[in-house]
Write a protein that holds these residues in place. Structure first.
Motif, PDB file in Angstrom:
ATOM      1  N   ALA A 137      42.244   0.571   5.869  1.00 47.10           N
ATOM      2  CA  ALA A 137      43.770   1.061   5.383  1.00 47.10           C
ATOM      3  C   ALA A 137      43.451   1.067   3.701  1.00 47.10           C
ATOM      4  N   GLY A 138      43.889   2.189   3.058  1.00 45.35           N
ATOM      5  CA  GLY A 138      43.768   2.071   1.596  1.00 45.35           C
ATOM      6  C   GLY A 138      44.559   0.935   1.020  1.00 45.35           C
ATOM      7  N   LEU A 139      44.022   0.006   0.220  1.00 43.19           N
ATOM      8  CA  LEU A 139      44.995  -1.089  -0.292  1.00 43.19           C
ATOM      9  C   LEU A 139      44.695  -0.810  -1.702  1.00 43.19           C
ATOM     10  N   PRO A 140      45.880  -1.096  -2.607  1.00 43.60           N
ATOM     11  CA  PRO A 140      45.933  -0.858  -4.030  1.00 43.60           C
ATOM     12  C   PRO A 140      45.000  -1.937  -4.556  1.00 43.60           C
ATOM     13  N   ARG A 141      44.189  -1.455  -5.688  1.00 41.93           N
ATOM     14  CA  ARG A 141      43.701  -2.752  -6.361  1.00 41.93           C
ATOM     15  C   ARG A 141      42.566  -3.441  -5.455  1.00 41.93           C
ATOM     16  N   ARG A 142      41.872  -2.749  -4.561  1.00 42.82           N
ATOM     17  CA  ARG A 142      40.893  -3.586  -3.840  1.00 42.82           C
ATOM     18  C   ARG A 142      39.948  -2.702  -3.527  1.00 42.82           C
ATOM     19  N   ALA A 143      39.262  -1.968  -4.369  1.00 41.77           N
ATOM     20  CA  ALA A 143      38.289  -0.911  -4.219  1.00 41.77           C
ATOM     21  C   ALA A 143      37.101  -1.512  -3.811  1.00 41.77           C
ATOM     22  N   LEU A 144      36.532  -2.692  -4.734  1.00 38.29           N
ATOM     23  CA  LEU A 144      35.216  -3.496  -4.230  1.00 38.29           C
ATOM     24  C   LEU A 144      35.291  -4.119  -3.025  1.00 38.29           C
ATOM     25  N   TYR A 145      36.370  -4.778  -3.023  1.00 41.00           N
ATOM     26  CA  TYR A 145      36.511  -5.615  -1.567  1.00 41.00           C
ATOM     27  C   TYR A 145      36.610  -4.553  -0.434  1.00 41.00           C
ATOM     28  N   SER A 146      37.224  -3.536  -0.681  1.00 38.03           N
ATOM     29  CA  SER A 146      37.399  -2.460   0.568  1.00 38.03           C
ATOM     30  C   SER A 146      36.085  -1.975   0.801  1.00 38.03           C
ATOM     31  N   ALA A 147      35.238  -1.674  -0.196  1.00 34.89           N
ATOM     32  CA  ALA A 147      33.817  -1.070   0.045  1.00 34.89           C
ATOM     33  C   ALA A 147      32.962  -2.041   1.007  1.00 34.89           C
ATOM     34  N   THR A 148      33.222  -3.328   0.615  1.00 36.59           N
ATOM     35  CA  THR A 148      32.250  -4.132   1.443  1.00 36.59           C
ATOM     36  C   THR A 148      32.836  -4.521   2.787  1.00 36.59           C
ATOM     37  N   LYS A 149      34.047  -4.234   2.827  1.00 37.66           N
ATOM     38  CA  LYS A 149      34.400  -4.715   4.267  1.00 37.66           C
ATOM     39  C   LYS A 149      34.342  -3.198   5.142  1.00 37.66           C
ATOM     40  N   GLY A 150      34.518  -2.243   4.550  1.00 37.22           N
ATOM     41  CA  GLY A 150      33.822  -0.789   5.285  1.00 37.22           C
ATOM     42  C   GLY A 150      32.472  -0.919   5.622  1.00 37.22           C
ATOM     43  N   ALA A 151      31.698  -1.486   4.898  1.00 39.62           N
ATOM     44  CA  ALA A 151      30.538  -1.573   5.201  1.00 39.62           C
ATOM     45  C   ALA A 151      30.285  -2.841   6.222  1.00 39.62           C
ATOM     46  N   VAL A 152      30.933  -3.788   6.522  1.00 40.46           N
ATOM     47  CA  VAL A 152      30.968  -4.700   7.343  1.00 40.46           C
ATOM     48  C   VAL A 152      31.345  -4.088   8.735  1.00 40.46           C
TER      49      VAL A 152
END
Length: 251
Positions: A137-152
């Motif tokens: 899910a696209g969460l605001p102000r979580r670009a870096l964190y989201s990128a890592t979890k997408g990779a996981v």
């Protein structure tokens, strides 16, 4: 329940939050549990604590080897250690991107790499990676964190395919916003902690934060021997945030 009796588990980031709740639950259900953490003192008996930094390969290899030797092998790996990040793509410099990716993604790789030789000798081998709603899910102000979890998330699927023939199951759990010490620190840093907590709770259809124990229950399900046909799966524990779009209740 004693479905983990005779099994040996290793939980990274297991001295607090979701990791500690998971380690305690596995131990309560019969497993012998080793905890890897930067500060393992929070893991009290019957948990066994080992100091390790998932960002440092020699540290990981030494801690995993020591834990496996003390437990007499490994059956379960819970890859839970990770760090957070806030901001848009403009707000974190290259060094911070490398740091968070190194811990949240490569850190899991380091631990899995060290644990796999032991898991291959198990008749009930399972790896559970802690992912996040931020992967789906696209969460605001979580670009870096989201990128890592997408990779996981993608890493979990690739690992499941790679190790299927070895009898090693690989799944991930996707928590929503959980009421953990890390989230508590984020709230403490907010201009209005109460308003921020209310906003985080409201974005989950259940209207509240997820508890660490609820995430631990999902990890135990995925790691347990009764889930032998479950691999390459992500299990959302997010109060319905991933898939539900409820209508507002009439006033």
């Amino acid at each position: 329940m004693t479905d983990f009796t005779g099994l040996r588990a290793l939980v990274t980031g297991g001295a607090s939050g979701i990791g500690l709740a998971t380690a305690r639950l596995l131990a309560a259900r019969g497993a012998e549990v080793a905890v890897l953490d930067l500060e393992p003192s929070g893991a009290r008996p019957p948990l066994r604590g080992y100091r390790a930094d998932v960002g440092d390969a020699p540290s990981v290899r030494a801690a995993v080897a020591a834990a496996a030797a003390d437990l007499g092998g490994l059956d379960i790996l819970v890859n839970n250690a990770g760090i957070g990040a806030q901001g848009t793509v403009e707000d974190n410099d290259d060094a911070e991107w490398h740091r968070v990716l190194d811990v949240n993604v490569v850190g899991m790789v380091r631990v899995a790499r060290a644990a796999l030789p032991h898991l291959r000798r198990s008749g009930h081998a399972a790896i559970v990676n802690t992912c996040s709603i931020a992967a789906t899910a696209g969460l605001p102000r979580r670009a870096l964190y989201s990128a890592t979890k997408g990779a996981v998330y993608s890493l979990t699927l690739a690992m499941a395919a790679d190790h299927l023939h070895e009898g090693i199951r690989v799944n991930c759990v996707n928590p929503g916003t959980a009421d953990t010490p890390w989230v508590g620190r984020l709230l403490d840093a907010a201009d209005d902690p109460a308003a921020e907590r209310a906003a985080l709770a409201a974005r989950q259809p259940s209207g509240r934060l997820v508890t660490a124990d609820e995430v631990a229950g999902a990890v135990a399900y995925l790691a347990g021997p009764l889930s032998g046909a479950t691999t390459g799966t992500s299990l959302a524990v997010d109060g319905g945030m991933q898939g539900l779009r409820p209508r507002p209740e009439p006033r």
